[in-house]
Design an enzyme around this catalytic site. Structure first.
Site, PDB file in Angstrom:
ATOM      1  N   LYS A  87      86.309 153.243  59.944  1.00  0.00           N
ATOM      2  CA  LYS A  87      87.147 153.736  58.852  1.00  0.00           C
ATOM      3  C   LYS A  87      86.456 154.950  58.223  1.00  0.00           C
ATOM      4  O   LYS A  87      85.310 154.861  57.765  1.00  0.00           O
ATOM      5  CB  LYS A  87      87.271 152.624  57.817  1.00  0.00           C
ATOM      6  CG  LYS A  87      88.638 152.447  57.229  1.00  0.00           C
ATOM      7  CD  LYS A  87      88.675 151.165  56.437  1.00  0.00           C
ATOM      8  CE  LYS A  87      89.850 151.131  55.519  1.00  0.00           C
ATOM      9  NZ  LYS A  87      89.785 149.980  54.612  1.00  0.00           N
TER      10      LYS A  87
HETATM   11  C1  E4P Z   1      92.770 149.296  53.066  1.00  0.00           C
HETATM   12  O1  E4P Z   1      92.253 149.274  54.156  1.00  0.00           O
HETATM   13  C2  E4P Z   1      92.072 149.033  51.798  1.00  0.00           C
HETATM   14  O2  E4P Z   1      91.015 148.148  52.058  1.00  0.00           O
HETATM   15  C3  E4P Z   1      92.929 148.358  50.776  1.00  0.00           C
HETATM   16  O3  E4P Z   1      94.229 148.101  51.247  1.00  0.00           O
HETATM   17  C4  E4P Z   1      92.834 148.954  49.419  1.00  0.00           C
HETATM   18  O4  E4P Z   1      93.639 148.224  48.547  1.00  0.00           O
HETATM   19  P1  E4P Z   1      93.499 148.266  46.962  1.00  0.00           P
HETATM   20  O5  E4P Z   1      94.219 149.461  46.458  1.00  0.00           O
HETATM   21  O6  E4P Z   1      94.161 146.998  46.511  1.00  0.00           O
HETATM   22  O7  E4P Z   1      92.020 148.299  46.672  1.00  0.00           O
END
Ligand code: E4P
Length: 213
Positions: free
Chosen positions: A83
């Site tokens: 990522k």
């Molecule tokens: C995606 O890969 C992220 O880990 C996640 O969906 C972020 O979500 P949040 O806005 O609830 O922190």
């Protein structure tokens, strides 16, 4: 549509994976911090539970550091997806990882143009954060629909991974616009099962069964 669980909690992963509905896992530095163990240990343990893509995020802000982290993370398991943040350095690192056949997930995507850049550089997944857009008064789902149109126009293979999902309607709306994947928190995954008519229907069937002669 694929479902990933968005968590660093091993118990949540074990429980939901047993349902047979989970295709992969996404983590981020905040979720790793909550897990109380190192990222390497967490991703290793997840890979022992889940046979599917597991996103592990780099924390470096420069391409060189991102790539050092990425190649270390990729060694943990063949299912690891790197990522990377949607920045210029993230794009430099993405170009390198694409060339070397390492799976990638471009995170913190908030515009269709950002998603276009990620696809042009061959990202495996792009993660539009719909809940965080809703939080600032925009409509996150519109972004997913725009990305879908753009990717369809050019036949990009990058998969749209709806992220930052806050409630069950986000899951339904993502499915309606054709998002390839939704990464869903544990609480929302559980809520997907619920309908009061299912509960009252089961209750009535059991009552009738017990009263049957
Ligand atoms: C995606 O890969 C992220 O880990 C996640 O969906 C972020 O979500 P949040 O806005 O609830 O922190």
């Amino acid at each position: 549509m694929e479902f990933f669980i968005d968590t660093g909690n091993l118990e949540e992963i074990k429980e939901t994976y047993a349902w047979g509905l989970i295709d992969g896992v996404t983590t981020n530095p905040s979720l790793v911090a909550k897990s109380g163990i190192s990222q390497k240990e967490l991703i290793t343990q997840i890979s022992e539970i889940v046979d599917g893509p597991i996103s592990a995020e780099v924390i470096s802000t420069e391409a060189k550091g991102m790539l050092e982290e990425a190649y270390e993370l990729a060694k943990i398991h063949e299912n690891v997806v790197i990522k990377l943040p949607m920045t210029k350095d993230g794009m430099i690192a993405l170009a390198d990882l694409t060339k070397n056949n390492i799976k990638t997930n471009i995170t913190l995507v908030f515009s269709a143009n950002q998603a276009l850049l990620a696809a042009k550089n061959g990202a495996t997944y792009v993660s539009p954060f719909i809940g965080r857009l809703d939080d600032i008064g925009q409509t996150g789902m519109h972004l997913i629909a725009e990305i879908k149109d753009i990717y369809d126009n050019y036949g990009y293979q990058t998969k749209i991974l709806a992220a930052s999902i806050r409630h069950t309607d986000h899951v339904k709306a993502s499915a309606l616009v054709g998002s390839d994947v939704a990464t869903i928190p544990y609480k929302v995954l559980n809520q997907l099962f619920n309908h009061p008519l299912t509960d009252s229907g089961i209750e009535q069937f059991l009552k009738d069964h017990q009263n049957a002669k």
